[in-house]
Design a protein around this motif. Sequence first.
Motif, mmCIF file in Angstrom:
data_model
loop_
_atom_site.group_PDB
_atom_site.id
_atom_site.type_symbol
_atom_site.label_atom_id
_atom_site.label_comp_id
_atom_site.label_asym_id
_atom_site.label_seq_id
_atom_site.Cartn_x
_atom_site.Cartn_y
_atom_site.Cartn_z
ATOM 1 N N TYR A 29 0.863 -1.174 0.000
ATOM 2 C CA TYR A 29 0.000 0.000 0.000
ATOM 3 C C TYR A 29 0.906 1.232 0.000
ATOM 4 O O TYR A 29 2.016 1.199 0.522
ATOM 5 C CB TYR A 29 -0.875 0.039 1.254
ATOM 6 N N ASN A 56 -3.991 4.326 12.077
ATOM 7 C CA ASN A 56 -5.254 3.586 12.051
ATOM 8 C C ASN A 56 -5.310 2.641 10.856
ATOM 9 O O ASN A 56 -5.792 1.508 10.969
ATOM 10 C CB ASN A 56 -6.433 4.563 12.012
ATOM 11 N N PHE A 57 -4.819 3.105 9.707
ATOM 12 C CA PHE A 57 -4.799 2.252 8.513
ATOM 13 C C PHE A 57 -3.888 1.042 8.731
ATOM 14 O O PHE A 57 -4.256 -0.087 8.376
ATOM 15 C CB PHE A 57 -4.330 3.048 7.299
ATOM 16 N N ARG A 59 -3.094 -0.417 11.480
ATOM 17 C CA ARG A 59 -3.764 -1.359 12.400
ATOM 18 C C ARG A 59 -4.854 -2.131 11.663
ATOM 19 O O ARG A 59 -4.948 -3.353 11.766
ATOM 20 C CB ARG A 59 -4.409 -0.575 13.545
ATOM 21 N N GLU A 60 -5.678 -1.384 10.932
ATOM 22 C CA GLU A 60 -6.830 -1.985 10.253
ATOM 23 C C GLU A 60 -6.396 -3.061 9.257
ATOM 24 O O GLU A 60 -7.034 -4.118 9.148
ATOM 25 C CB GLU A 60 -7.594 -0.875 9.528
ATOM 26 N N LYS A 61 -5.300 -2.814 8.532
ATOM 27 C CA LYS A 61 -4.851 -3.745 7.494
ATOM 28 C C LYS A 61 -3.791 -4.729 7.993
ATOM 29 O O LYS A 61 -3.282 -5.538 7.208
ATOM 30 C CB LYS A 61 -4.264 -2.958 6.309
ATOM 31 N N SER A 62 -3.477 -4.675 9.293
ATOM 32 C CA SER A 62 -2.441 -5.555 9.873
ATOM 33 C C SER A 62 -1.140 -5.476 9.073
ATOM 34 O O SER A 62 -0.577 -6.483 8.631
ATOM 35 C CB SER A 62 -2.935 -7.007 9.933
ATOM 36 N N GLU A 85 2.818 1.602 19.612
ATOM 37 C CA GLU A 85 1.675 0.720 19.366
ATOM 38 C C GLU A 85 2.102 -0.676 18.929
ATOM 39 O O GLU A 85 1.270 -1.497 18.540
ATOM 40 C CB GLU A 85 0.762 1.336 18.295
#
Length: 422
Positions: A29, A56-57, A59-62, A85
């Motif tokens: 990405y 946040n992205f 985290r969301e996409k691991s 984090e």
Amino acid sequence: MKVLVVGGGGREHAIVWKLKQSPRVAQIYCAPGNAGIGQMAECVNIQAGDVYGLLNFAREKSIDLTVVGPEIPLTNGIVDIFEKEGLKIFGPSRAAAEIEGSKALAKEIMAKYHIPTARYATFDHAEEARAYVQKHGAPCVVKADGLAAGKGVIVAMDDETALAAVDIIMAQRAFGQAGDRVVIEEFLQGEEVSVLAFIEGDTIIPLVASQDHKRVGDNDTGPNTGGMGAYAPAPLYTPELAERVEREILRPTVQALAAEGRTYRGVLYAGLMVTADGPKVLEFNARFGDPETQPVLSLLETDLVDIMESILEGKLAQQPVAWKDGAAVCVVMAAGGYPGKYGKGQEITGLAEVPPEVQVFHAGTALRGGRIVCDGGRVLGVTGVGRNIPEAIDRAYQGVRSIVFEGAHYRTDIGRKALSKI
């Protein structure tokens, strides 16, 4: 593994291109990316400076590994925030990145630890800076203290230009908050070279040396830009000079940063002037250079993921780094008016006609209605690879001649300085 690359310029396109060659990488990405990056990665509409949006992205996409291209997120502390984090991220901490974020801090560290650089003075008020110029005279170099996208440096060969530079930076605020303070430096005579190095603890592995072309016009004329082209390797950078730079500049700088509580991990860029008295530091950057990354990564043989992970795991000393034979030359095609005001939206044609030995790294492009258009000042980095510098120059300019967009301009002498040394 899934990788997130932060940024949307030519440097980030080169990083994505190199990461995509790794058999370990399944998905890339890029935030925000550009039209060229979108052909090999999934572009995400998050700006490079939006640290918490990126967090946040990730985290969301691991995301397994985040690679930071530009300086602003680094100086804003993205590495510290991600690491807190528990996320893997490649780049220096906020404290370490300040060596780029503040030219005054960099000069103070170099002075304190006797790292060779130009004599300088720092000013918070325009009238004091003007008085200094009037007392000491030109030639000199006037720099905005903060980040200015490579444009906040004005080389003044006469007093009038130096005084105007102080006014542009501090009174007219041409570079915003970056001009709250100015650094005025001694003018150094010599030839520039860009030396990047992978850094982890006491381990320093220099990359192949390159030479940037900062001025907009041929023969180094006109105003400074973010960089109009680069080539690697730089014949100026002999093994003897490389040994001296590591001994007198790179190692002392890494040790100085550690002593100041700014332990460095990532890529450190040293912009050097090779003077009659030896190499001296012009500037430090806390990341891959642009456009130097384009030719340098074109010559890297080793898997970039392996190198980055070895740094994050404290194992760089055990990581071999190999380079391809030959040379690479990157010619930047810029929008009409750059580095001043320029338009956007001009269609770019001819990309499909570029020879196979040439890689076009997109810097300021966008996809609109199925067409690739200009979307920045530096539009493309046309990069040729060859057995030697002359062949790489020929291939790069073959690529340039294939591409057309309204207002396009570029330097015709990228790499010429190298020809007298080979």
